[in-house]
Write an enzyme that holds these catalytic residues in place. Structure first.
Site, PDB file in Angstrom:
ATOM      1  N   THR A  43       0.687  -1.108   0.089  1.00  0.00           N
ATOM      2  CA  THR A  43      -0.047  -0.212  -0.207  1.00  0.00           C
ATOM      3  C   THR A  43       0.944   1.312  -0.027  1.00  0.00           C
ATOM      4  OG1 THR A  43      -0.531   0.109   2.025  1.00  0.00           O
ATOM      5  CG2 THR A  43      -2.039  -0.642   1.025  1.00  0.00           C
ATOM      6  N   ASP A  44       2.036   1.190   0.504  1.00  0.00           N
ATOM      7  CA  ASP A  44       2.759   2.958   0.576  1.00  0.00           C
ATOM      8  C   ASP A  44       4.263   2.636  -0.319  1.00  0.00           C
ATOM      9  OD1 ASP A  44       3.608   4.004   2.031  1.00  0.00           O
ATOM     10  OD2 ASP A  44       5.522   3.147   2.727  1.00  0.00           O
ATOM     11  N   ASP A  45       4.511   1.858  -1.244  1.00  0.00           N
ATOM     12  CA  ASP A  45       4.640   1.916  -2.935  1.00  0.00           C
ATOM     13  C   ASP A  45       3.278   2.613  -3.509  1.00  0.00           C
ATOM     14  OD1 ASP A  45       7.239   1.267  -3.491  1.00  0.00           O
ATOM     15  OD2 ASP A  45       6.761   0.066  -2.092  1.00  0.00           O
ATOM     16  N   HIS A  74       0.205   8.001   4.850  1.00  0.00           N
ATOM     17  CA  HIS A  74       0.442   8.094   2.462  1.00  0.00           C
ATOM     18  C   HIS A  74      -0.279   7.697   2.130  1.00  0.00           C
ATOM     19  CE1 HIS A  74       5.401   7.313   3.778  1.00  0.00           C
ATOM     20  NE2 HIS A  74       4.658   8.767   3.798  1.00  0.00           N
TER      21      HIS A  74
END
Length: 600
Positions: A346-348, A420
């Site tokens: 999920t971060d990328d 993010h």
């Protein structure tokens, strides 16, 4: 775009030990890798896990073994210093489990004295506690092959012993039975008994299923998860199960390691070192955002090319994330690495969506963004936060298992990842959505008493705060909100006298280091991004931070940053992203000096 990802010498030491075990190490590999390991030794004799940090016992033992393997004589001055360090810190007997597993492979530690990891774990249904999906993706990909290695108990001598690193101390006592860790240590004794008398057909089926599970998760580049630990243990496990080195799976795995190998000429001679992972998707997304912040317009050829490359990296197949989200269609996720289709995160994905929004619009981009939003909504945890790879991967009992004495083994929601995702969804029209509102509530609950936020994937509270404030503002929280005010007050209190910000990695273990450390370019930029988002870009603290960056910019436009500001496992495994020192300062300066909210 991808910068080097630097870690510590366990990468090189374990690579040499792996190659020796498989019988494929070459004299040049030994010499060049040993030269690098020697160059990283500290004056007192140990090897640290991060720049400027204290020596680490387990890292030093692995480095010592690798140098002995390379032919360094036991009475060499640098090995005498290393030996004194090891003995002063408890000897082999006090190393972590993973180091003792490497020693057991070569007969330098008894297999019976290691925690049990039965391969039958791969057979447990998903509703049973401590099934493999109760562990984070990086942990489960390590545990399954490790269970095979632990069960088969191979020994291939090094050709020398390491008795000089022993103190003769008794093993540390088990935790008290009244504690959860104590109960699990007693359970380990039961599992040892089963290991001595396994049910034959069940054990054989477990080993077969483990091999199938491992092979099914090999990536296109030959890796497992794009990271070192599951990669080396998977190669060992399959080899021990009878797969020859010429088998396509092993051949691809070994060849893939070359892409993670860096060779460099130095005044002392050529050196060889390995990256634990690579971050091209992450780096490219951050670079696009930085260029856009610096004034490069959407549609510029450089941004369009980067956007096209990111679009091509979208993962359109199902991975382990679908175990807990079986009804979610694949697509809309991005991974960290070149090839890690089984594990988008999920971060990328959030950073890619933000970058695509700056690179230049088009229907392919818009469609990918819609798929990304759908996938991120599906990956929200029940408490409203987001974890990196899985949903509701929060079974804390896994941390107390005897073999889990190094690194985080579960993947709970974290402030930086949640921030993010909230920012990405909010910036692209979802500020009022229920998912974003739940994410905002999660962030407000997660704020520390001092006003900061914890940083799971970056060091540490400066990183978490630098992510949370922009996200909350993007989601509609007013700059006058008490949570924002507390965050800005905290940033003001921890700003260094030189105007910059820094935080030592030891803050993960010692609260007194929270927000404290030598100023770095990336951490200063994170603090400035929070100030800018909250409308505090024309304050004394912001101008002092800007001045710190401007004064320390190199003639080539970059910044020096030897200190590590990236996190793999909080407190255990740290990372120096070589592009952090460039992309984050460019973003911060671009927003502050080019946004019109601060005089030039």
């Amino acid at each position: 775009m991808a910068g080097e990802l630097a870690t510590n010498v366990t990468m090189e030491a374990e690579d040499l030990l792996l190659r020796h075990f498989l019988g494929i190490v070459t004299p040049d590999e030994l010499a060049d890798t040993a030269r690098w390991i020697r160059s990283r030794q500290q004056p007192e004799g140990g090897w640290a896990t991060f720049e400027g940090g204290p020596g680490d016992l387990s890292t030093t033992v692995e480095a010592y073994a690798a140098l002995r393997l390379a032919g360094d004589p036991v009475d060499a001055e640098h090995l005498r210093r290393a030996r004194r360090f090891v003995l002063a810190h408890g000897g082999i007997e006090r190393t972590r489990v993973f180091t003792r597993i490497w020693l057991a492979l070569f007969g330098e530690w008894p297999w019976d004295a290691l925690p049990a990891v039965p391969p039958e774990v791969v057979l447990l249904p998903r509703w049973v506690p401590l099934n493999i999906y109760d562990f984070a993706c990086w942990a489960r990909q390590t545990i399954v092959p490790l269970a095979v290695v632990r069960t088969l108990r191979p020994i291939r001598p090094l050709g020398f012993g390491l008795a000089e690193l022993r103190t003769g101390r008794r093993p540390a006592p088990a935790p008290p039975l009244r504690t959860r860790a104590g109960w699990l240590h007693r359970l380990d004794g039961v599992l040892h008994g089963y290991d001595r008398h396994p049910v034959g057909p069940v054990r054989r089926n477990a080993l077969r299923r483990a091999a199938e599970w491992i092979i099914a998760r090999q990536e296109a580049d030959g890796s497992w998860g794009g990271i070192q630990p599951p990669w080396v243990y998977s190669l060992l496990a399959l080899h021990l199960l009878g797969y020859p080195l010429e088998h396509p799976v092993l051949r691809a795995g070994l060849a893939g390691l070359d892409r993670f190998t860096i060779r460099e000429d130095t005044p002392a001679g050529p050196v060889r070192r390995l990256e634990a992972c690579q971050s091209p998707v992450w780096d490219t997304a951050l670079a696009v955002t930085a260029l856009a912040d610096a004034g490069v317009p959407a549609g510029h050829p450089a941004l369009r090319r980067a956007g096209d490359w990111l679009l091509a990296e979208e993962i359109r197949v199902t991975g382990d994330w679908a175990v807990r989200r079986p009804g979610t269609p694949p697509g809309g996720g991005w991974a960290f690495e070149f090839d890690n289709d089984g594990y988008p995160d999920t971060d990328d994905t959030a950073e890619v969506l933000l970058a695509l929004g700056r690179a230049g619009a088009g229907e392919p981009t818009a469609a990918a963004v819609r798929r990304g939003h759908r996938w991120l909504h599906a990956m929200q945890c029940r408490d409203g936060g987001w974890a990196a790879f899985d949903v509701d991967n929060t079974r804390g009992i896994a941390r107390d298992l005897p073999f889990c004495d190094f690194g985080e083994v579960i993947d709970p929601p974290s402030a930086d990842v949640t921030a993010h995702v909230v920012e990405a969804l909010a910036v692209q029209g979802g500020a009022g959505s229920p998912a974003v509102r739940r994410g905002v509530d999660w962030l407000l609950r997660a704020q520390e008493r001092d006003g900061s936020w914890f940083g799971r994937w970056g060091v540490n509270h400066v990183y978490g705060t630098g992510a949370a404030v922009p996200a909350l503002i993007a989601a509609g929280l007013p700059a006058e909100h008490p949570a924002v005010g507390r965050a800005l007050d905290w940033l003001g209190r921890v700003q260094n006298p030189d105007g910059g910000w820094g935080e030592d990695i030891r803050s993960y273990r010692q609260p007194g280091w929270r927000g404290r450390g030598a100023s770095t370019a990336s951490q200063t930029a994170w603090a400035l991004l929070a100030l800018h988002a909250a409308g505090a870009g024309d304050t004394d603290r912001a101008w002092r931070g800007i001045g710190w960056l401007v004064e320390r910019q190199r003639p080539d436009g970059g910044w020096d940053e030897d200190l590590y500001t990236g996190t793999g496992f909080p407190g255990d495994f740290s990372i120096n992203y070589h592009l952090y020192r460039l992309v984050f300062p460019v973003s911060a300066l671009g927003r502050l000096l080019g946004a019109g909210d601060a005089p030039r």
